[in-house]
Design a protein around this motif. Structure first.
Motif, PDB file in Angstrom:
ATOM      1  N   ARG A 119       9.981  48.398 -23.976  1.00  8.49           N
ATOM      2  CA  ARG A 119       9.455  47.612 -22.845  1.00  8.49           C
ATOM      3  C   ARG A 119       8.247  48.313 -22.246  1.00  8.49           C
ATOM      4  NH1 ARG A 119       7.306  44.281 -21.072  1.00  8.49           N
ATOM      5  NH2 ARG A 119       7.602  43.006 -19.210  1.00  8.49           N
ATOM      6  N   VAL A 120       8.318  49.652 -22.156  1.00 11.64           N
ATOM      7  CA  VAL A 120       7.209  50.443 -21.630  1.00 11.64           C
ATOM      8  C   VAL A 120       5.964  50.207 -22.491  1.00 11.64           C
ATOM      9  CG1 VAL A 120       6.346  52.812 -21.443  1.00 11.64           C
ATOM     10  CG2 VAL A 120       8.586  52.225 -20.505  1.00 11.64           C
ATOM     11  N   ARG A 121       6.136  50.245 -23.811  1.00 12.08           N
ATOM     12  CA  ARG A 121       5.004  50.073 -24.709  1.00 12.08           C
ATOM     13  C   ARG A 121       4.373  48.692 -24.532  1.00 12.08           C
ATOM     14  NH1 ARG A 121       2.596  52.815 -28.504  1.00 12.08           N
ATOM     15  NH2 ARG A 121       4.007  54.568 -28.440  1.00 12.08           N
ATOM     16  N   ARG A 122       5.215  47.673 -24.409  1.00  3.85           N
ATOM     17  CA  ARG A 122       4.663  46.319 -24.216  1.00  3.85           C
ATOM     18  C   ARG A 122       3.948  46.200 -22.881  1.00  3.85           C
ATOM     19  NH1 ARG A 122       8.375  42.356 -23.884  1.00  3.85           N
ATOM     20  NH2 ARG A 122      10.166  43.727 -24.167  1.00  3.85           N
ATOM     21  N   LEU A 123       4.507  46.820 -21.846  1.00  2.00           N
ATOM     22  CA  LEU A 123       3.823  46.799 -20.543  1.00  2.00           C
ATOM     23  C   LEU A 123       2.477  47.503 -20.630  1.00  2.00           C
ATOM     24  CD1 LEU A 123       6.739  47.550 -18.047  1.00  2.00           C
ATOM     25  CD2 LEU A 123       5.295  45.495 -18.046  1.00  2.00           C
ATOM     26  N   ALA A 124       2.443  48.643 -21.338  1.00  2.22           N
ATOM     27  CA  ALA A 124       1.203  49.421 -21.451  1.00  2.22           C
ATOM     28  C   ALA A 124       0.147  48.650 -22.225  1.00  2.22           C
ATOM     29  CB  ALA A 124       1.488  50.771 -22.116  1.00  2.22           C
ATOM     30  N   GLU A 125       0.570  47.802 -23.157  1.00  4.40           N
ATOM     31  CA  GLU A 125      -0.380  47.010 -23.940  1.00  4.40           C
ATOM     32  C   GLU A 125      -0.903  45.814 -23.157  1.00  4.40           C
ATOM     33  OE1 GLU A 125       1.990  46.191 -27.373  1.00  4.40           O
ATOM     34  OE2 GLU A 125       1.536  48.138 -28.299  1.00  4.40           O
ATOM     35  N   GLY A 126      -0.250  45.473 -22.064  1.00  2.00           N
ATOM     36  CA  GLY A 126      -0.643  44.321 -21.255  1.00  2.00           C
ATOM     37  C   GLY A 126      -1.663  44.694 -20.192  1.00  2.00           C
ATOM     38  N   PRO A 127      -1.911  43.779 -19.251  1.00  2.00           N
ATOM     39  CA  PRO A 127      -2.946  43.989 -18.233  1.00  2.00           C
ATOM     40  C   PRO A 127      -2.525  44.884 -17.063  1.00  2.00           C
ATOM     41  CG  PRO A 127      -1.944  41.834 -17.966  1.00  2.00           C
ATOM     42  CD  PRO A 127      -1.319  42.433 -19.189  1.00  2.00           C
ATOM     43  N   GLY A 128      -1.239  45.242 -16.989  1.00  2.00           N
ATOM     44  CA  GLY A 128      -0.746  46.044 -15.867  1.00  2.00           C
ATOM     45  C   GLY A 128       0.539  45.456 -15.338  1.00  2.00           C
ATOM     46  N   ALA A 129       0.823  45.661 -14.066  1.00  2.00           N
ATOM     47  CA  ALA A 129       2.068  45.150 -13.496  1.00  2.00           C
ATOM     48  C   ALA A 129       1.954  45.030 -11.987  1.00  2.00           C
ATOM     49  CB  ALA A 129       3.235  46.071 -13.851  1.00  2.00           C
ATOM     50  N   ILE A 130       2.688  44.061 -11.462  1.00  2.00           N
ATOM     51  CA  ILE A 130       2.879  43.954 -10.010  1.00  2.00           C
ATOM     52  C   ILE A 130       4.325  44.381  -9.779  1.00  2.00           C
ATOM     53  CG2 ILE A 130       2.972  42.350  -8.068  1.00  2.00           C
ATOM     54  CD1 ILE A 130       1.002  40.597  -9.918  1.00  2.00           C
ATOM     55  N   ILE A 131       4.515  45.397  -8.956  1.00  2.00           N
ATOM     56  CA  ILE A 131       5.844  45.997  -8.855  1.00  2.00           C
ATOM     57  C   ILE A 131       6.351  45.966  -7.418  1.00  2.00           C
ATOM     58  CG2 ILE A 131       7.241  48.030  -9.355  1.00  2.00           C
ATOM     59  CD1 ILE A 131       5.049  48.957 -11.281  1.00  2.00           C
ATOM     60  N   LEU A 132       7.475  45.291  -7.241  1.00  2.00           N
ATOM     61  CA  LEU A 132       8.097  45.220  -5.922  1.00  2.00           C
ATOM     62  C   LEU A 132       9.164  46.306  -5.801  1.00  2.00           C
ATOM     63  CD1 LEU A 132       8.615  43.810  -3.210  1.00  2.00           C
ATOM     64  CD2 LEU A 132       9.982  42.113  -4.438  1.00  2.00           C
ATOM     65  N   CYS A 133       9.012  47.156  -4.796  1.00  2.00           N
ATOM     66  CA  CYS A 133       9.972  48.228  -4.537  1.00  2.00           C
ATOM     67  C   CYS A 133      10.821  47.823  -3.342  1.00  2.00           C
ATOM     68  CB  CYS A 133       9.249  49.529  -4.187  1.00  2.00           C
ATOM     69  SG  CYS A 133       8.112  50.080  -5.459  1.00  2.00           S
ATOM     70  N   ALA A 134      12.122  47.686  -3.554  1.00  2.83           N
ATOM     71  CA  ALA A 134      12.992  47.291  -2.445  1.00  2.83           C
ATOM     72  C   ALA A 134      13.556  48.522  -1.746  1.00  2.83           C
ATOM     73  CB  ALA A 134      14.099  46.380  -2.951  1.00  2.83           C
ATOM     74  N   ARG A 135      14.151  48.267  -0.598  1.00  4.19           N
ATOM     75  CA  ARG A 135      14.847  49.290   0.194  1.00  4.19           C
ATOM     76  C   ARG A 135      16.115  48.647   0.734  1.00  4.19           C
ATOM     77  NH1 ARG A 135      13.712  54.918   0.878  1.00  4.19           N
ATOM     78  NH2 ARG A 135      12.162  55.061  -0.769  1.00  4.19           N
TER      79      ARG A 135
END
Ligand code: SAH
Length: 229
Positions: free
Chosen positions: A98-114
């Motif tokens: 999954r990391v490799r596929r993410l790295a090959e893509g345009p980036g990511a929008i990441i929501l960090c919850a609390r």
């Protein structure tokens, strides 16, 4: 350029450790970009509230779907091609694949919850992919997002020194990595295995593969089952 947009209540935590070493150098060379946005800017009322008590009762607080939707919509246009990730212990366990596929893509929008997490409706409402970094509970998604980005960024072209070192690591071929040695030849009575000093690259490769198989069988039989070796 690979772009990460983080939604968090603690934007000061970024880039944190990713401002150093390989990832940090790549950040200043603009191989990748990182923006950390404050969810609270979309909070409600004088106190900019982002959470509320859980419906049905119970301990802790839950992050509101309306506030999170406003934060996500302000951070990324509807046609932004980047995957929208929610760091979550209920998510799919993060893998090197999954990391490799993410790295090959345009980036990511990441929501960090609390707190206790997010209102369930934001997940389908904004098409969030839940990702876990392991079967334990962190106090927030920030450390998980840092781990995920670290794993991605080191794979971006031009980040790691030697191209090969990305592909010989644990998990890249479904096995744990073979044991590594360096000088001195003898250390507290333990010698570097003779085969590594023989200069026969075929023999060395075979030894390493055997060792990788042995370690994986001993420590991670689940990986053997998954890759059927
Ligand atoms: N009540 C939740 C845990 C909340 S922990 C539950 O039992 O599932 C608070 C936040 O930290 C989570 O919403 C998530 O964003 C983050 N987090 C905690 N553990 C995580 C993990 N193993 N992987 C990814 N994110 C995690």
């Amino acid at each position: 350029m690979w772009r990460a947009t983080i939604l968090t209540l603690f934007p000061e935590m970024f880039p944190g450790p990713l401002g150093f070493s390989l990832a940090g150098d790549a950040l200043s060379r603009e191989v990748w970009r990182l923006e950390a946005l404050q969810i609270r800017e979309h909070g409600l009322g004088r106190h900019r509230a982002v959470d509320d008590t859980p419906a049905g009762g119970g301990p802790g607080m839950v992050m509101r779907a309306d506030v999170l939707a406003a934060a996500i919509d302000a951070a990324a246009a509807a046609d932004d091609p980047r995957p929208r990730l929610l760091m979550s212990p209920r998510g799919a366990p993060l893998t090197q694949e999954r990391v490799r596929r993410l790295a090959e893509g345009p980036g990511a929008i990441i929501l960090c919850a609390r707190f206790e997490g997010v209102d369930e409706r934001i997940i389908a409402g904004r098409g969030l992919e839940e990702i876990s970094i392991g079967d334990y509970i962190l106090s927030g998604g920030e450390v998980a997002a840092l781990a995920l980005m670290d794993a991605c960024v080191r794979l971006l072209p031009g980040v790691m020194g030697e191209e090969a070192s990305g592909t010989e690591e644990s998990f890249e071929d479904g096995l744990l990595e073979y044991p590594q040695y360096t000088r001195p030849r003898g250390f507290e009575g333990a010698e570097i295995p003779e085969v590594l000093l023989c200069g026969d690259h075929k023999k060395i490769a075979q030894w390493r593969h055997e060792q990788a198989l042995r370690l994986t069988r001993e420590r991670r039989p689940d990986l053997i089952a998954r890759f059927k070796r």
